[in-house]
Design a protein around this motif. Structure first.
Motif, PDB file in Angstrom:
ATOM      1  N   ARG A 345       6.666 -59.315   8.740  1.00 14.40           N
ATOM      2  CA  ARG A 345       7.663 -58.238   8.622  1.00 14.40           C
ATOM      3  C   ARG A 345       8.149 -58.107   7.176  1.00 14.40           C
ATOM      4  O   ARG A 345       8.248 -57.000   6.632  1.00 14.40           O
ATOM      5  N   GLU A 346       8.471 -59.236   6.567  1.00 16.18           N
ATOM      6  CA  GLU A 346       8.987 -59.218   5.197  1.00 16.18           C
ATOM      7  C   GLU A 346       7.946 -58.689   4.216  1.00 16.18           C
ATOM      8  O   GLU A 346       8.268 -57.951   3.278  1.00 16.18           O
ATOM      9  N   ALA A 347       6.679 -59.053   4.411  1.00 15.70           N
ATOM     10  CA  ALA A 347       5.605 -58.586   3.519  1.00 15.70           C
ATOM     11  C   ALA A 347       5.473 -57.062   3.571  1.00 15.70           C
ATOM     12  O   ALA A 347       5.326 -56.407   2.532  1.00 15.70           O
ATOM     13  N   PHE A 348       5.534 -56.499   4.770  1.00 11.99           N
ATOM     14  CA  PHE A 348       5.458 -55.046   4.895  1.00 11.99           C
ATOM     15  C   PHE A 348       6.675 -54.382   4.256  1.00 11.99           C
ATOM     16  O   PHE A 348       6.552 -53.352   3.574  1.00 11.99           O
ATOM     17  N   LYS A 349       7.847 -54.959   4.462  1.00 12.25           N
ATOM     18  CA  LYS A 349       9.069 -54.396   3.892  1.00 12.25           C
ATOM     19  C   LYS A 349       9.000 -54.383   2.366  1.00 12.25           C
ATOM     20  O   LYS A 349       9.271 -53.358   1.725  1.00 12.25           O
TER      21      LYS A 349
END
Length: 500
Positions: A345-349
């Motif tokens: 999730r953090e990587a996409f954000k």
């Protein structure tokens, strides 16, 4: 010495990209560096029959590459060649490199193949070429039977090959170590390809002249061993080119070849973030960042940070993929991905905040999947909301851990290596409660639930490239969202084409 390199016909019954084969481009480069005359015959884009071309060119050595769905076509090509010309034929690529399943022996017995080059091919190919050239010098009346005579021992000490001697015996020599110094390799010989006959990197998304679209490899190997990945049969050791060497080739592609886009094909480009920072700095410094580029095969989500992605954006990065695979935390653990959903999730954000487009690779039908866990995967893709969600049904490639799982506890539905390509949108295995019908149902549901939302539809219709590629996009949509009828005559058609 005249060298012929062949990419077997690999036309899919779908719209897909057709790109110059990077492995053959490297082999062509090392052959030219050796002083050979080299021709690449890519059966996907050639119009002349292979047998006719061979009779005209009369090569001294032939190399054929093959992945799993290509391998039978490679055998057919070998027969075409042997029927008209006596020449040693070498096969290489992922499929015949799987010694755990004796697939090197398979190619030697199923096709008129003389030698299998396993794993990385450049150093092995050079040594094979040297052996053939030396034999030609001392045998003016050449025959492959003499070259493969066990009494002559030509191949006894060559690492990384499996071969068949003229008495019919099969021999498997020890592996060749992976190439450590990737800077020592010449750049891929794109001039050997009919570039105007290829598509760009992602034709369903971008409208770029295929002749101006190039791939580059900045590293090899992958230290991660995901259970489903065919990369797991290749060297574990991750090796990289120096930033200076990468940028020199990059500049050549932009300044001399007129590149309009560049695709980085590394399996794990961001293993060393410091090196990517250096590459990005050089792209900016040399003013090469006006040409958009893509991480085609993706980068590791657990090695993403804001500083890196912001700099890569300034360096020209347009789009990157991430191997998400599943939205279920328990299934994620079983495939040895070594990552968790919050990290993804953090990587996409971070990537979206940097202004970089995202692709999510998702797999429907991993071992242990149920209707509920596959729905988790669909829901997670919707939550991540990438520009492109690429759903695929799990395919157990030979040599992978999933292949072994299915053989022990399930049932392979694949009866032929060509089933890997010819039965698009068809399940390849069943295991426990994970039936083919369930996988296929959830696969179709994944595409409908993700793409038939207002957000993705609006994003696509706002893009100029969508309208430029409208006929292709409509064909892809029809094949994806509508039930697919099996093309029962397709394999016979391909076999007929091979002999035409």
């Amino acid at each position: 010495m005249r060298v012929l390199l062949i990419n077997p016909r690999f036309r899919l019954p779908i719209d897909t990209r057709t790109s110059p084969h990077l492995g053959l481009a490297y082999l062509g480069a090392v052959s030219e560096e050796r002083g050979d005359e080299v021709v690449v015959f890519d059966a996907d884009v050639e119009e002349q029959p292979l047998s006719e071309f061979v009779q005209e060119y009369r090569p001294h050595l032939v190399g054929i590459t093959a992945n799993t769905p290509q391998v039978k076509q490679a055998w057919r090509h070998a027969k075409e060649i042997k029927d008209v010309w006596d020449v040693p034929i070498v096969i290489g690529g992922p499929h015949p490199s799987v010694v755990s399943e004796d697939l090197d022996y398979e190619s030697l017995t199923q096709g008129p193949i003389d030698i299998v080059a396993r794993g990385e091919g450049e150093e092995t190919w050079i040594e094979i070429s040297e052996k053939v050239e030396d034999f030609l010098k001392h045998h003016p009346t050449f025959s492959t039977k003499e070259l493969m005579d066990p009494a002559k021992g030509v191949w006894d000490e060559v690492l990384g090959i499996t071969y068949k001697t003229s008495d019919g015996e099969l021999h498997r020599n020890p592996d060749r170590p992976a190439i450590n110094d990737l800077d020592s390799l010449p750049w891929p010989a794109y001039h050997l390809f009919k570039m105007e006959r290829y598509t760009n990197l992602q034709p369903a998304t971008d409208a770029v002249d295929g002749a101006k679209s190039f791939s580059i490899l900045t590293s090899r190997g992958c230290p991660y061993r995901c259970t489903f990945c065919s990369q797991s049969i290749m060297p574990v050791k991750w090796r990289s080119r120096t930033p200076e060497n990468v940028i020199a080739e990059w500049e050549h592609l932009v300044r001399n070849m007129g590149a309009q886009e560049i695709g980085v094909l590394d399996d794990s480009a961001n293993i060393r973030k410091k090196r990517l920072h250096q590459i990005a700095d050089l792209l900016i410094e040399r003013e090469l960042n006006h040409v958009p580029w893509i991480f085609v095969n993706g980068i590791r989500a657990n090695l993403v940070d804001r500083e890196l992605m912001a700099k890569l954006k300034r360096a020209g990065l347009k789009r990157t993929a991430f191997g998400v695979e599943t939205g279920n935390p328990e299934i994620l653990k079983t495939i040895d991905k070594r990552i968790d959903l919050d990290t993804i999730r953090e990587a996409f954000k971070i990537t979206k905040e940097a202004g970089i487009e995202t692709i999510a690779f998702m797999i429907i039908g991993l071992p242990g999947d149920t209707r509920e866990t596959m729905q988790d995967t669909i829901n997670f893709a919707i939550e991540l909301d990438p520009l492109i969600a690429n759903f695929s049904m799990m395919t157990p490639y030979p040599g992978t851990a999933v292949w072994e799982q299915v053989k022990r506890h399930g049932r392979l539905l694949i009866q032929d290596w060509e089933d890997y390509v010819f039965f698009e949108q068809k399940a390849r295995f069943e295991m426990g409660d994970l039936t083919a019908e369930l996988m296929e149902e959830m696969y179709r549901r994944a595409y409908r639930q993700f793409y038939l939302r207002p957000g993705p539809i609006w994003r696509r219709v706002k893009q100029k490239d969508f309208w430029v590629n409208l006929p292709r996009n409509l064909r892809i949509a029809a094949r994806t969202f509508l039930p697919k009828k099996e093309k029962t005559g397709l394999r016979k058609q391909m076999e007929a084409q091979a002999l035409s």
